[in-house]
Design an enzyme around this catalytic site. Sequence first.
Site, PDB file in Angstrom:
ATOM      1  N   HIS A   1      23.869  24.907   2.452  1.00 46.23           N
ATOM      2  CA  HIS A   1      23.481  26.304   2.240  1.00 46.23           C
ATOM      3  C   HIS A   1      24.423  26.901   1.194  1.00 46.23           C
ATOM      4  O   HIS A   1      25.529  26.381   0.973  1.00 46.23           O
ATOM      5  CB  HIS A   1      23.679  27.123   3.522  1.00 46.23           C
ATOM      6  CG  HIS A   1      22.957  26.647   4.726  1.00 46.23           C
ATOM      7  ND1 HIS A   1      21.592  26.461   4.784  1.00 46.23           N
ATOM      8  CD2 HIS A   1      23.419  26.333   5.973  1.00 46.23           C
ATOM      9  CE1 HIS A   1      21.254  26.057   5.996  1.00 46.23           C
ATOM     10  NE2 HIS A   1      22.334  25.960   6.730  1.00 46.23           N
TER      11      HIS A   1
ATOM     12  N   ILE B   1      23.452  16.738  14.636  1.00 46.41           N
ATOM     13  CA  ILE B   1      24.714  17.344  15.082  1.00 46.41           C
ATOM     14  C   ILE B   1      25.366  16.485  16.158  1.00 46.41           C
ATOM     15  O   ILE B   1      26.578  16.236  16.141  1.00 46.41           O
ATOM     16  CB  ILE B   1      24.472  18.784  15.585  1.00 46.41           C
ATOM     17  CG1 ILE B   1      23.931  19.660  14.457  1.00 46.41           C
ATOM     18  CG2 ILE B   1      25.761  19.384  16.178  1.00 46.41           C
ATOM     19  CD1 ILE B   1      24.805  19.806  13.253  1.00 46.41           C
TER      20      ILE B   1
ATOM     21  N   CYS C   1      25.535  27.019  11.751  1.00 44.96           N
ATOM     22  CA  CYS C   1      26.335  26.673  10.573  1.00 44.96           C
ATOM     23  C   CYS C   1      26.554  27.887   9.678  1.00 44.96           C
ATOM     24  O   CYS C   1      27.668  28.126   9.207  1.00 44.96           O
ATOM     25  CB  CYS C   1      25.633  25.585   9.790  1.00 44.96           C
ATOM     26  SG  CYS C   1      23.877  25.883   9.693  1.00 44.96           S
TER      27      CYS C   1
ATOM     28  N   GLY D   1      21.023  26.862  17.705  1.00 45.95           N
ATOM     29  CA  GLY D   1      19.572  27.021  17.860  1.00 45.95           C
ATOM     30  C   GLY D   1      19.184  27.686  19.156  1.00 45.95           C
ATOM     31  O   GLY D   1      18.007  27.990  19.379  1.00 45.95           O
TER      32      GLY D   1
HETATM   33  N1  LIG Z   1      20.836  20.305  11.705  1.00 47.37           N
HETATM   34  C1  LIG Z   1      21.586  21.291  11.313  1.00 47.37           C
HETATM   35  O1  LIG Z   1      21.830  21.469  10.115  1.00 47.37           O
HETATM   36  C2  LIG Z   1      22.187  22.225  12.297  1.00 47.37           C
HETATM   37  C3  LIG Z   1      21.712  22.288  13.594  1.00 47.37           C
HETATM   38  N2  LIG Z   1      22.289  23.158  14.473  1.00 47.37           N
HETATM   39  C4  LIG Z   1      21.820  23.242  15.846  1.00 47.37           C
HETATM   40  O2  LIG Z   1      22.209  22.064  16.537  1.00 47.37           O
HETATM   41  C5  LIG Z   1      21.239  21.766  17.541  1.00 47.37           C
HETATM   42  C6  LIG Z   1      20.739  20.354  17.314  1.00 47.37           C
HETATM   43  O3  LIG Z   1      20.125  20.322  16.065  1.00 47.37           O
HETATM   44  P1  LIG Z   1      19.932  18.936  15.281  1.00 47.37           P
HETATM   45  O4  LIG Z   1      21.073  18.029  15.541  1.00 47.37           O
HETATM   46  O5  LIG Z   1      19.596  19.289  13.882  1.00 47.37           O
HETATM   47  O6  LIG Z   1      18.636  18.354  16.020  1.00 47.37           O
HETATM   48  P2  LIG Z   1      18.032  16.884  15.860  1.00 47.37           P
HETATM   49  O7  LIG Z   1      16.576  17.027  16.015  1.00 47.37           O
HETATM   50  O8  LIG Z   1      18.589  16.220  14.668  1.00 47.37           O
HETATM   51  O9  LIG Z   1      18.624  16.099  17.122  1.00 47.37           O
HETATM   52  C7  LIG Z   1      18.296  16.506  18.420  1.00 47.37           C
HETATM   53  C8  LIG Z   1      18.316  15.268  19.263  1.00 47.37           C
HETATM   54  O10 LIG Z   1      18.050  15.640  20.608  1.00 47.37           O
HETATM   55  C9  LIG Z   1      17.270  14.641  21.240  1.00 47.37           C
HETATM   56  N3  LIG Z   1      16.172  15.332  21.877  1.00 47.37           N
HETATM   57  C10 LIG Z   1      15.038  15.762  21.342  1.00 47.37           C
HETATM   58  N4  LIG Z   1      14.278  16.372  22.273  1.00 47.37           N
HETATM   59  C11 LIG Z   1      14.993  16.306  23.430  1.00 47.37           C
HETATM   60  C12 LIG Z   1      14.774  16.723  24.760  1.00 47.37           C
HETATM   61  N5  LIG Z   1      13.635  17.367  25.084  1.00 47.37           N
HETATM   62  N6  LIG Z   1      15.716  16.494  25.681  1.00 47.37           N
HETATM   63  C13 LIG Z   1      16.849  15.855  25.347  1.00 47.37           C
HETATM   64  N7  LIG Z   1      17.129  15.419  24.100  1.00 47.37           N
HETATM   65  C14 LIG Z   1      16.200  15.646  23.169  1.00 47.37           C
HETATM   66  C15 LIG Z   1      16.875  13.632  20.210  1.00 47.37           C
HETATM   67  O11 LIG Z   1      17.716  12.522  20.384  1.00 47.37           O
HETATM   68  C16 LIG Z   1      17.218  14.286  18.889  1.00 47.37           C
HETATM   69  O12 LIG Z   1      17.701  13.307  18.009  1.00 47.37           O
HETATM   70  C17 LIG Z   1      20.169  22.859  17.427  1.00 47.37           C
HETATM   71  O13 LIG Z   1      20.492  23.906  18.301  1.00 47.37           O
HETATM   72  C18 LIG Z   1      20.336  23.333  15.984  1.00 47.37           C
HETATM   73  O14 LIG Z   1      19.886  24.654  15.807  1.00 47.37           O
HETATM   74  C19 LIG Z   1      23.368  23.944  14.133  1.00 47.37           C
HETATM   75  C20 LIG Z   1      23.870  23.888  12.864  1.00 47.37           C
HETATM   76  C21 LIG Z   1      23.281  23.087  11.851  1.00 47.37           C
HETATM   77  O1  LIG Z   2      19.809  27.238   9.128  1.00 52.69           O
HETATM   78  C1  LIG Z   2      20.482  27.175  10.107  1.00 52.69           C
HETATM   79  O2  LIG Z   2      20.770  28.130  10.960  1.00 52.69           O
HETATM   80  P1  LIG Z   2      20.576  29.690  10.645  1.00 52.69           P
HETATM   81  O3  LIG Z   2      19.379  30.042  11.470  1.00 52.69           O
HETATM   82  O4  LIG Z   2      21.855  30.299  11.102  1.00 52.69           O
HETATM   83  O5  LIG Z   2      20.335  29.871   9.181  1.00 52.69           O
HETATM   84  C2  LIG Z   2      21.068  25.918  10.547  1.00 52.69           C
HETATM   85  O6  LIG Z   2      21.165  25.036   9.480  1.00 52.69           O
HETATM   86  C3  LIG Z   2      20.255  25.336  11.679  1.00 52.69           C
HETATM   87  O7  LIG Z   2      18.972  25.444  11.304  1.00 52.69           O
HETATM   88  P2  LIG Z   2      17.872  24.346  11.590  1.00 52.69           P
HETATM   89  O8  LIG Z   2      17.447  24.624  12.984  1.00 52.69           O
HETATM   90  O9  LIG Z   2      16.867  24.665  10.551  1.00 52.69           O
HETATM   91  O10 LIG Z   2      18.500  23.014  11.419  1.00 52.69           O
END
Ligand SMILES: NC(=O)C1=CN([C@@H]2O[C@H](COP(=O)(O)OP(=O)(O)OC[C@H]3O[C@@H](n4cnc5c(N)ncnc54)[C@H](O)[C@@H]3O)[C@@H](O)[C@H]2O)C=CC1
Ligand SMILES: O=C(OP(=O)(O)O)[C@H](O)COP(=O)(O)O
Length: 341
Positions: free
Chosen positions: A220, A12, A140, A110
């Site tokens: 999704h 993200i 999302c 999250g």
């Molecule tokens: N991936 C998805 O499809 C979606 C994710 N989200 C939310 O977005 C947020 C980020 O998710 P993603 O991008 O998927 O995660 P990700 O794991 O892809 O990226 C998180 C990034 O944060 C950094 N990181 C990891 N641990 C850390 C720490 N302790 N302190 C600082 N930085 C750290 C790393 O660079 C890592 O690449 C979460 O809250 C997730 O629930 C929301 C919608 C969709």
């Molecule tokens: O599934 C999702 O959120 P949700 O809990 O609203 O279904 C999002 O894609 C973020 O989930 P992830 O933390 O599994 O990337």
Amino acid sequence: MIKVAVNGYGTIGKRVADAVAAQPDMEIIGVSKTKPGAEAFVAKERGYPLYIADITKKESFEKAGIQVAGSVSDMIQKADIIVDATPGGVGEGNKALYEKYGKKAIWQGGEDHEVAGFSFNSSCNYAEAIGKQFARVVSCNTTGLCRIINLIDTAFGVKKVRATMVRRGGDPGDVKRGPIDAIVLNPVTIPSHHGPDVQSILPNINIVTSAMIVPTTLMHMHFLNMELKNPATKEQVIELIKAHSRLGLIEKSTGIISTAELKEYACDLLRPRGDLWENGIFKDSISVLEGTDLYLFQAIHQEADVVVETVDCIRAMAGSVKTASESIAITNKAVGLTAIR
Ligand SMILES: NC(=O)C1=CN([C@@H]2O[C@H](COP(=O)(O)OP(=O)(O)OC[C@H]3O[C@@H](n4cnc5c(N)ncnc54)[C@H](O)[C@@H]3O)[C@@H](O)[C@H]2O)C=CC1
Ligand SMILES: O=C(OP(=O)(O)O)[C@H](O)COP(=O)(O)O
């Protein structure tokens, strides 16, 4: 210019950074990583100053050829607002740091609603976000639900919503997630967390949701049923969707009936990373039975839809643009979002 830092340059975070960098009124002053890796090289190539959570790891980054601009604390002090895109549940622990420096911060879905005390969706509650210090952009799935439910509720009134989320198991880059070969009830309980999450933005909506996780990474898929207070026709619903800049309509003539074909379409449209920022509503699935029983399928690109919402949230919290329609138009134009029709 609004100075934006992205704490957590991952799936993200990297998309938010690019979307912010494209805006006429914002700039990226830094992004953070925890360890060297492909995304750190992308940040370098994009010219985003790279900060690290643990400054003692600076040598490992520099050995990899990645210059470190400083610590996450250094980055936070240089920003007007921080987008926390760390893994779900990690962001909460960063709140004290943001408060210490008196900075605005946006978390992602999250984190729990209580971390920010305010959950955001641009088409639902932009005005409430103006000037706030903290906000959470809902996940999302909740983003996709809020956009369409709010539209239909505003037009016809919604008595109740029943929705089922068929969720992707992980993102394309997530090599450690699954399932590989199962349909996982997640959660097994009904209602799932999605209903209450929608109500964190639309408190008056009567909604019951259920969810499962399946072996796919692309998007999704939602099954949505809304019982309306006032009668509607399929044509009226379609016209409303067409007038909403974050709701895409998948025409039968495209032959698209799957997330794979929709993803390919987004790639062929030369969307960055093949991202679908808008809901992908299947036009042929829209039906209104007995005048008040609305059904539809919609695909949600989990990696993308929250990105444009985050940009609007930044603008609202900065207080620079007072209306959702104006901000959404700026955001959409800057990233190149014209909803699929
Ligand atoms: N991936 C998805 O499809 C979606 C994710 N989200 C939310 O977005 C947020 C980020 O998710 P993603 O991008 O998927 O995660 P990700 O794991 O892809 O990226 C998180 C990034 O944060 C950094 N990181 C990891 N641990 C850390 C720490 N302790 N302190 C600082 N930085 C750290 C790393 O660079 C890592 O690449 C979460 O809250 C997730 O629930 C929301 C919608 C969709
Ligand atoms: O599934 C999702 O959120 P949700 O809990 O609203 O279904 C999002 O894609 C973020 O989930 P992830 O933390 O599994 O990337």
